[in-house]
Scaffold this active site. Sequence first.
Site, PDB file in Angstrom:
ATOM      1  N   TYR A 256      43.917  62.521  33.972  1.00  0.00           N
ATOM      2  CA  TYR A 256      44.999  63.459  33.340  1.00  0.00           C
ATOM      3  C   TYR A 256      45.999  62.142  33.019  1.00  0.00           C
ATOM      4  CZ  TYR A 256      42.877  67.613  33.971  1.00  0.00           C
ATOM      5  OH  TYR A 256      41.765  68.528  34.227  1.00  0.00           O
ATOM      6  N   ARG A 257      46.482  62.013  31.855  1.00  0.00           N
ATOM      7  CA  ARG A 257      47.554  60.924  31.574  1.00  0.00           C
ATOM      8  C   ARG A 257      48.551  61.215  30.479  1.00  0.00           C
ATOM      9  NH1 ARG A 257      42.504  60.697  29.536  1.00  0.00           N
ATOM     10  NH2 ARG A 257      42.186  60.659  27.398  1.00  0.00           N
TER      11      ARG A 257
ATOM     12  N   TYR B 290      40.784  44.877  36.474  1.00  0.00           N
ATOM     13  CA  TYR B 290      39.356  45.188  36.335  1.00  0.00           C
ATOM     14  C   TYR B 290      38.579  46.172  37.548  1.00  0.00           C
ATOM     15  CZ  TYR B 290      39.992  42.043  32.512  1.00  0.00           C
ATOM     16  OH  TYR B 290      40.368  41.492  31.544  1.00  0.00           O
ATOM     17  N   GLU B 291      39.092  45.728  38.765  1.00  0.00           N
ATOM     18  CA  GLU B 291      38.560  46.373  39.961  1.00  0.00           C
ATOM     19  C   GLU B 291      39.008  47.892  39.831  1.00  0.00           C
ATOM     20  OE1 GLU B 291      36.828  45.540  42.618  1.00  0.00           O
ATOM     21  OE2 GLU B 291      36.645  43.489  42.095  1.00  0.00           O
ATOM     22  N   SER B 292      40.243  48.105  39.327  1.00  0.00           N
ATOM     23  CA  SER B 292      40.440  49.738  39.102  1.00  0.00           C
ATOM     24  C   SER B 292      39.598  50.293  37.909  1.00  0.00           C
ATOM     25  CB  SER B 292      42.040  49.742  39.288  1.00  0.00           C
ATOM     26  OG  SER B 292      42.692  49.186  40.313  1.00  0.00           O
TER      27      SER B 292
ATOM     28  N   GLY C  20      46.597  41.923  31.045  1.00  0.00           N
ATOM     29  CA  GLY C  20      46.511  42.175  32.204  1.00  0.00           C
ATOM     30  C   GLY C  20      46.083  43.319  33.067  1.00  0.00           C
ATOM     31  N   ALA C  21      45.026  43.935  32.557  1.00  0.00           N
ATOM     32  CA  ALA C  21      44.197  44.917  33.236  1.00  0.00           C
ATOM     33  C   ALA C  21      43.554  44.430  34.328  1.00  0.00           C
ATOM     34  CB  ALA C  21      43.078  45.407  32.099  1.00  0.00           C
TER      35      ALA C  21
ATOM     36  N   HIS D 234      34.359  63.930  38.243  1.00  0.00           N
ATOM     37  CA  HIS D 234      35.287  62.953  37.343  1.00  0.00           C
ATOM     38  C   HIS D 234      36.532  63.748  36.936  1.00  0.00           C
ATOM     39  CE1 HIS D 234      36.780  61.685  33.568  1.00  0.00           C
ATOM     40  NE2 HIS D 234      36.992  60.712  34.178  1.00  0.00           N
TER      41      HIS D 234
ATOM     42  N   SER E  73      42.977  58.628  37.398  1.00  0.00           N
ATOM     43  CA  SER E  73      41.697  58.807  37.105  1.00  0.00           C
ATOM     44  C   SER E  73      40.835  58.764  38.528  1.00  0.00           C
ATOM     45  CB  SER E  73      41.335  57.753  36.322  1.00  0.00           C
ATOM     46  OG  SER E  73      39.673  57.696  35.996  1.00  0.00           O
TER      47      SER E  73
END
Length: 392
Positions: free
Chosen positions: A199-200, A353-355, A350-351, A196, A182
Amino acid sequence: MRAYRFLNQVVKTCRNLSTVATYRSAQSTKYYRYHLAGTVAGAVVLYHCYRNKVFAATTVKDGRARWMDDPITDIEALEKSPNSMRTKMELLLMRVQAEFCHALEEQDGEKKFHVDRWMRKEGGGGGGITCVIQDSPVFEKGGCNISVLNGMLPPDAIAQMRARGKDLPQDKSLPFFVVGLSCVIHPKNPHVPTLHYNYRYFEVQKEDGSTVWWFGGGTDLTPYYLVEEDVVHFHKTLKDACDKNGNRGLYPKFKIWCDDYFHVKHRGQRRGVGGIFFDDFDQPNQEQAFQFVKSCAESVVPSYVPIVKKHKNDSYSYAERQWQLLRRGYYTEFNLVYDRGTKFGLVTPGARYESILMSLPLYAKWEYCHKVEPGSKEEKLVTVLKNPKDWV
């Protein structure tokens, strides 16, 4: 150890020739990786050494590293399953990330992306490579983040997927795997659009052991001033990518999907001039779906970088800068209120947040009851944002 001694000798030789730009010693006891970034005769040679074997050697032109950092998945695991879609997507996105970052660094001419490798400490395994450029001559803020995550998908996230028609059980936690790239780029110059793309690849394992998989993603452009020939170039490049491999019906479908998805409903405007967007893509089969995604991901540099090069040195006024900041406020509203990826990231255990929030601009503003002047360049843009048009 024979291969290890051979690699050491190669490194010493290259150093003597002043051709080594980067040299990394072992990062684990399992394998050794050496970046021999040749500035003479053309190349970077990446050697992967495990036990007594040299698994791969890849030459890359122009002295650029193939990846921004080592893959999140262990090299040994990747090499044991080269035909796995997990492996193919991770290596594709690692390459696209590096090619895109290097292309922007070339346009900036001064700053490099800061590479922040992180590993997930809770909620499952995996991690990511976040690359950020900030306060550079050309880019106010840009982030390009690859993440490779696995663990247990919480019921809240499964509920979102069920709402999109996924055949998944209710009120259950299920094993999942996702690899995604991303990127959001906010240039300094108001005449250079924000970009922006994402792709995932996603897998969810059901209770009976079967796997539900799909691809998603897209690329879209958010200009602050409308230059129609730039928008035509952007859309044509994406259409050409979609049309490869006989997929001529996908661009019109995904273009409309993009216009509908990036809709700031409370303002009655699209976020930008669109591009393509798709989700839950699993047709006609996994390999052909992958080839489509590969073509789209590889179209990012040719669709966007020429626009940056064309306008990065344009002059602009204080008023144009204020308009850019106002539009960035609307961009922020969409990401925090409507964006599905942001919502999923924030409910994932466990996300990081900065990313997740790297897509937000460095600066933005909100002005009470702002009105555009009739007949102005700003009104020309807003008219298109309210009434999306076909560009190719």
